[in-house]
Design an enzyme around this catalytic site. Structure first.
Site, PDB file in Angstrom:
ATOM      1  N   TYR A  56       0.827  -1.215   0.000  1.00 14.38           N
ATOM      2  CA  TYR A  56       0.000   0.000   0.000  1.00 14.38           C
ATOM      3  C   TYR A  56       0.857   1.259   0.000  1.00 14.38           C
ATOM      4  CZ  TYR A  56      -4.003  -2.990   0.344  1.00 14.38           C
ATOM      5  OH  TYR A  56      -4.946  -3.950   0.055  1.00 14.38           O
ATOM      6  N   ARG A  59       1.465   1.922  -3.596  1.00 12.74           N
ATOM      7  CA  ARG A  59       0.266   2.454  -4.264  1.00 12.74           C
ATOM      8  C   ARG A  59       0.040   3.901  -3.833  1.00 12.74           C
ATOM      9  NH1 ARG A  59      -4.774  -1.295  -3.463  1.00 12.74           N
ATOM     10  NH2 ARG A  59      -5.662   0.050  -5.066  1.00 12.74           N
ATOM     11  N   ASP A  98      -7.967   5.654  -4.163  1.00  9.35           N
ATOM     12  CA  ASP A  98      -7.167   6.801  -4.599  1.00  9.35           C
ATOM     13  C   ASP A  98      -7.917   8.091  -4.253  1.00  9.35           C
ATOM     14  OD1 ASP A  98      -8.289   5.880  -7.846  1.00  9.35           O
ATOM     15  OD2 ASP A  98      -8.916   7.710  -6.818  1.00  9.35           O
ATOM     16  N   HIS A 113     -14.296   1.674   0.583  1.00  7.00           N
ATOM     17  CA  HIS A 113     -13.200   0.735   0.835  1.00  7.00           C
ATOM     18  C   HIS A 113     -12.004   1.394   1.497  1.00  7.00           C
ATOM     19  CE1 HIS A 113     -14.730  -2.162  -2.483  1.00  7.00           C
ATOM     20  NE2 HIS A 113     -15.438  -2.212  -1.379  1.00  7.00           N
ATOM     21  N   CYS A 121      -5.909   2.629  12.883  1.00  4.66           N
ATOM     22  CA  CYS A 121      -5.361   1.892  14.032  1.00  4.66           C
ATOM     23  C   CYS A 121      -6.103   0.563  14.154  1.00  4.66           C
ATOM     24  CB  CYS A 121      -5.523   2.689  15.324  1.00  4.66           C
ATOM     25  SG  CYS A 121      -4.983   1.734  16.778  1.00  4.66           S
ATOM     26  N   SER A 181     -16.393  -3.795 -12.292  1.00  5.03           N
ATOM     27  CA  SER A 181     -16.680  -5.100 -12.920  1.00  5.03           C
ATOM     28  C   SER A 181     -17.913  -5.766 -12.325  1.00  5.03           C
ATOM     29  CB  SER A 181     -15.473  -6.031 -12.749  1.00  5.03           C
ATOM     30  OG  SER A 181     -15.222  -6.218 -11.355  1.00  5.03           O
ATOM     31  N   GLU A 207     -16.491  -2.346 -20.896  1.00  4.67           N
ATOM     32  CA  GLU A 207     -17.138  -3.517 -21.517  1.00  4.67           C
ATOM     33  C   GLU A 207     -18.299  -3.948 -20.648  1.00  4.67           C
ATOM     34  OE1 GLU A 207     -13.527  -5.593 -21.521  1.00  4.67           O
ATOM     35  OE2 GLU A 207     -13.664  -6.200 -19.429  1.00  4.67           O
TER      36      GLU A 207
HETATM   37  P1  NAD Z   1     -16.347 -10.678  -1.800  1.00  2.35           P
HETATM   38  O1  NAD Z   1     -16.353 -11.990  -1.108  1.00  2.35           O
HETATM   39  O2  NAD Z   1     -17.640 -10.083  -2.210  1.00  2.35           O
HETATM   40  O3  NAD Z   1     -15.385 -10.770  -3.042  1.00  2.35           O
HETATM   41  C1  NAD Z   1     -15.641 -11.745  -3.954  1.00  2.35           C
HETATM   42  C2  NAD Z   1     -14.605 -11.494  -4.978  1.00  2.35           C
HETATM   43  O4  NAD Z   1     -13.448 -11.018  -4.310  1.00  2.35           O
HETATM   44  C3  NAD Z   1     -14.217 -12.743  -5.685  1.00  2.35           C
HETATM   45  O5  NAD Z   1     -14.991 -12.826  -6.879  1.00  2.35           O
HETATM   46  C4  NAD Z   1     -12.748 -12.535  -5.906  1.00  2.35           C
HETATM   47  O6  NAD Z   1     -12.596 -11.707  -7.024  1.00  2.35           O
HETATM   48  C5  NAD Z   1     -12.333 -11.709  -4.725  1.00  2.35           C
HETATM   49  N1  NAD Z   1     -11.808 -12.488  -3.594  1.00  2.35           N
HETATM   50  C6  NAD Z   1     -12.224 -12.435  -2.312  1.00  2.35           C
HETATM   51  N2  NAD Z   1     -11.433 -13.176  -1.532  1.00  2.35           N
HETATM   52  C7  NAD Z   1     -10.514 -13.732  -2.353  1.00  2.35           C
HETATM   53  C8  NAD Z   1      -9.418 -14.603  -2.158  1.00  2.35           C
HETATM   54  N3  NAD Z   1      -9.071 -15.016  -0.932  1.00  2.35           N
HETATM   55  N4  NAD Z   1      -8.714 -14.993  -3.236  1.00  2.35           N
HETATM   56  C9  NAD Z   1      -9.062 -14.536  -4.453  1.00  2.35           C
HETATM   57  N5  NAD Z   1     -10.081 -13.732  -4.713  1.00  2.35           N
HETATM   58  C10 NAD Z   1     -10.766 -13.323  -3.664  1.00  2.35           C
HETATM   59  O7  NAD Z   1     -15.482  -9.629  -1.001  1.00  2.35           O
HETATM   60  P2  NAD Z   1     -15.405  -9.611   0.565  1.00  2.35           P
HETATM   61  O8  NAD Z   1     -14.510 -10.703   1.065  1.00  2.35           O
HETATM   62  O9  NAD Z   1     -16.806  -9.536   1.108  1.00  2.35           O
HETATM   63  O10 NAD Z   1     -14.648  -8.200   0.773  1.00  2.35           O
HETATM   64  C11 NAD Z   1     -15.291  -7.256   1.611  1.00  2.35           C
HETATM   65  C12 NAD Z   1     -15.021  -5.940   0.989  1.00  2.35           C
HETATM   66  O11 NAD Z   1     -13.594  -5.672   0.925  1.00  2.35           O
HETATM   67  C13 NAD Z   1     -15.535  -5.886  -0.419  1.00  2.35           C
HETATM   68  O12 NAD Z   1     -16.300  -4.719  -0.540  1.00  2.35           O
HETATM   69  C14 NAD Z   1     -14.273  -5.789  -1.225  1.00  2.35           C
HETATM   70  O13 NAD Z   1     -14.483  -5.034  -2.393  1.00  2.35           O
HETATM   71  C15 NAD Z   1     -13.338  -5.066  -0.303  1.00  2.35           C
HETATM   72  N6  NAD Z   1     -11.914  -5.213  -0.738  1.00  2.35           N
HETATM   73  C16 NAD Z   1     -11.122  -4.123  -0.943  1.00  2.35           C
HETATM   74  C17 NAD Z   1      -9.838  -4.304  -1.407  1.00  2.35           C
HETATM   75  C18 NAD Z   1      -8.967  -3.134  -1.698  1.00  2.35           C
HETATM   76  O14 NAD Z   1      -7.783  -3.301  -1.986  1.00  2.35           O
HETATM   77  N7  NAD Z   1      -9.558  -1.935  -1.647  1.00  2.35           N
HETATM   78  C19 NAD Z   1      -9.320  -5.561  -1.590  1.00  2.35           C
HETATM   79  C20 NAD Z   1     -10.150  -6.625  -1.354  1.00  2.35           C
HETATM   80  C21 NAD Z   1     -11.459  -6.459  -0.931  1.00  2.35           C
HETATM   81  N1  APR Z   2     -13.305   3.316 -18.714  1.00  4.36           N
HETATM   82  C1  APR Z   2     -14.383   2.660 -18.176  1.00  4.36           C
HETATM   83  N2  APR Z   2     -14.288   1.427 -17.613  1.00  4.36           N
HETATM   84  C2  APR Z   2     -13.068   0.853 -17.577  1.00  4.36           C
HETATM   85  C3  APR Z   2     -11.915   1.471 -18.113  1.00  4.36           C
HETATM   86  C4  APR Z   2     -12.076   2.765 -18.691  1.00  4.36           C
HETATM   87  N3  APR Z   2     -11.057   3.448 -19.242  1.00  4.36           N
HETATM   88  N4  APR Z   2     -10.869   0.624 -17.941  1.00  4.36           N
HETATM   89  C5  APR Z   2     -11.349  -0.479 -17.325  1.00  4.36           C
HETATM   90  N5  APR Z   2     -12.678  -0.353 -17.129  1.00  4.36           N
HETATM   91  C6  APR Z   2     -13.587  -1.306 -16.494  1.00  4.36           C
HETATM   92  C7  APR Z   2     -13.268  -2.761 -16.776  1.00  4.36           C
HETATM   93  O1  APR Z   2     -13.961  -3.187 -17.933  1.00  4.36           O
HETATM   94  C8  APR Z   2     -13.806  -3.439 -15.508  1.00  4.36           C
HETATM   95  O2  APR Z   2     -15.145  -3.817 -15.704  1.00  4.36           O
HETATM   96  O3  APR Z   2     -13.449  -1.122 -15.108  1.00  4.36           O
HETATM   97  C9  APR Z   2     -13.748  -2.341 -14.439  1.00  4.36           C
HETATM   98  C10 APR Z   2     -12.668  -2.575 -13.403  1.00  4.36           C
HETATM   99  O4  APR Z   2     -13.040  -3.718 -12.671  1.00  4.36           O
HETATM  100  P1  APR Z   2     -12.108  -4.236 -11.481  1.00  4.36           P
HETATM  101  O5  APR Z   2     -10.699  -4.246 -11.915  1.00  4.36           O
HETATM  102  O6  APR Z   2     -12.735  -5.484 -10.941  1.00  4.36           O
HETATM  103  O7  APR Z   2     -12.217  -3.082 -10.365  1.00  4.36           O
HETATM  104  P2  APR Z   2     -13.422  -2.839  -9.395  1.00  4.36           P
HETATM  105  O8  APR Z   2     -14.718  -3.205 -10.036  1.00  4.36           O
HETATM  106  O9  APR Z   2     -13.260  -1.467  -8.861  1.00  4.36           O
HETATM  107  O10 APR Z   2     -13.140  -3.894  -8.204  1.00  4.36           O
HETATM  108  C11 APR Z   2     -14.069  -3.858  -7.108  1.00  4.36           C
HETATM  109  O11 APR Z   2     -12.732  -5.430  -5.853  1.00  4.36           O
HETATM  110  O12 APR Z   2     -10.606  -6.121  -5.346  1.00  4.36           O
HETATM  111  C12 APR Z   2     -11.694  -5.430  -4.882  1.00  4.36           C
HETATM  112  O13 APR Z   2     -11.799  -3.730  -3.333  1.00  4.36           O
HETATM  113  C13 APR Z   2     -11.337  -4.032  -4.605  1.00  4.36           C
HETATM  114  O14 APR Z   2     -12.560  -2.018  -4.935  1.00  4.36           O
HETATM  115  C14 APR Z   2     -12.150  -3.218  -5.586  1.00  4.36           C
HETATM  116  C15 APR Z   2     -13.313  -4.135  -5.833  1.00  4.36           C
END
Ligand code: NAD
Ligand code: APR
Length: 236
Positions: A56, A59, A98, A113, A121, A181, A207
């Site tokens: 992090y 990032r 971000d 998130h 903490c 997504s 998409e």
């Molecule tokens: P979830 O169970 O709804 O997530 C399901 C999706 O998360 C899966 O389809 C997969 O893509 C991914 N996932 C979850 N655990 C995984 C694992 N151990 N290995 C691979 N893929 C995994 O999500 P959750 O567990 O209920 O998460 C709670 C919240 O935390 C969600 O809102 C999630 O978006 C958030 N989160 C944030 C970040 C971040 O970096 N900001 C990272 C992960 C999760």
């Molecule tokens: N314009 C519009 N959409 C875009 C672009 C763009 N230029 N580039 C990518 N995308 C779309 C992709 O098609 C995809 O559907 O953005 C989406 C990104 O999806 P993810 O990578 O899954 O990101 P996100 O949906 O934010 O993930 C949700 O999952 O891992 C956790 O906590 C994490 O907040 C994240 C959550």
């Protein structure tokens, strides 16, 4: 799109893609380079806090090298011009950690998130604005525990401010999802929640997503093009 009073916008990693920030599930995305169980779960942090903090910290440092794009700027214009009264409201709920919405000038932003520019903490739950590397973090100012962690919601944890989000979805006339997504709950379920309360729903994404079929309308294209066009429709 006119005559819309209460708007909820959900944004995901895709809105920041054109600013140069990797998404999670696209080709070359973060989850292709790192394993979720190594960097995005509480167990990962307990097992190896230095590795997770380093992930992090990198990032966070990268934020200084990117700028908001046309999509962030368009939402900031909407935020600046959209009324906030008994018939109008706007809430931008972002899954992103971000700060590009804020740097574009948006104010009505909710980070469900967490945020890279903040530290949490792990002992008392107090959140603190944070700029540097977490490895150098002092003990928590509130409770003294040496347990500052990234203020990011990990898999298995509860996102922030869910009651406030569901209240906004219940009164929304329009729900717009941008650059996500639809893979992860609870955010992936917001479209169904809003629709159940009678909102019109619109998806703007590169998409079709896992949730496209839930939307009244789904437009495919780059956020940098679709979002400014949509904001002009709304502002007239
Ligand atoms: P979830 O169970 O709804 O997530 C399901 C999706 O998360 C899966 O389809 C997969 O893509 C991914 N996932 C979850 N655990 C995984 C694992 N151990 N290995 C691979 N893929 C995994 O999500 P959750 O567990 O209920 O998460 C709670 C919240 O935390 C969600 O809102 C999630 O978006 C958030 N989160 C944030 C970040 C971040 O970096 N900001 C990272 C992960 C999760
Ligand atoms: N314009 C519009 N959409 C875009 C672009 C763009 N230029 N580039 C990518 N995308 C779309 C992709 O098609 C995809 O559907 O953005 C989406 C990104 O999806 P993810 O990578 O899954 O990101 P996100 O949906 O934010 O993930 C949700 O999952 O891992 C956790 O906590 C994490 O907040 C994240 C959550």
């Amino acid at each position: 799109m006119k005559q819309t009073g209460n708007i909820v916008v959900l944004t995901g990693a895709g809105i920041s893609a054109e600013s140069g920030i990797d998404t999670f599930r696209d080709a070359g995305g973060l989850w292709e380079k790192h394993r979720i169980e190594d960097v995005a779960t509480p167990e990962a942090f307990a097992r190896n806090s230095a590795l997770v903090q380093g992930f992090y910290d990198a990032r966070r440092a990268a934020l200084d090298t990117v700028e908001p794009n046309a999509a962030h700027d368009a939402l900031a214009r909407l935020d600046a011009r959209w009324p906030d009264d008994e018939k109008h409201s706007l809430l931008i709920v972002t899954q992103n950690v971000d700060d590009l919405h804020e740097r574009a000038g948006a104010r009505r932003v909710l980070h469900m998130h967490g945020e890279l520019r903040s530290a949490l903490c792990g002992h008392c739950g107090v959140r603190t604005p944070w700029q540097g590397a977490l490895a150098d973090a002092p003990p928590c100012e509130a409770c003294g525990a040496p347990a500052l962690r990234p203020d990011v919601v990990w898999f298995g944890e509860m996102p922030y401010q869910m009651p406030r989000i569901y209240q906004a979805l219940a009164k929304a006339d329009l729900f717009v999802s941008i650059g996500t997504s639809g893979a992860v709950y609870p955010a992936a379920g917001f479209v169904q929640e809003a629709a159940a309360y009678g909102a019109r729903t619109l998806e703007l994404n590169l998409e079709r997503s896992e949730g496209s079929h839930w939307f009244d309308e789904s437009r495919q294209g780059r956020a940098g093009e679709l979002v400014p066009a949509w904001v002009e429709e709304v502002l007239g």
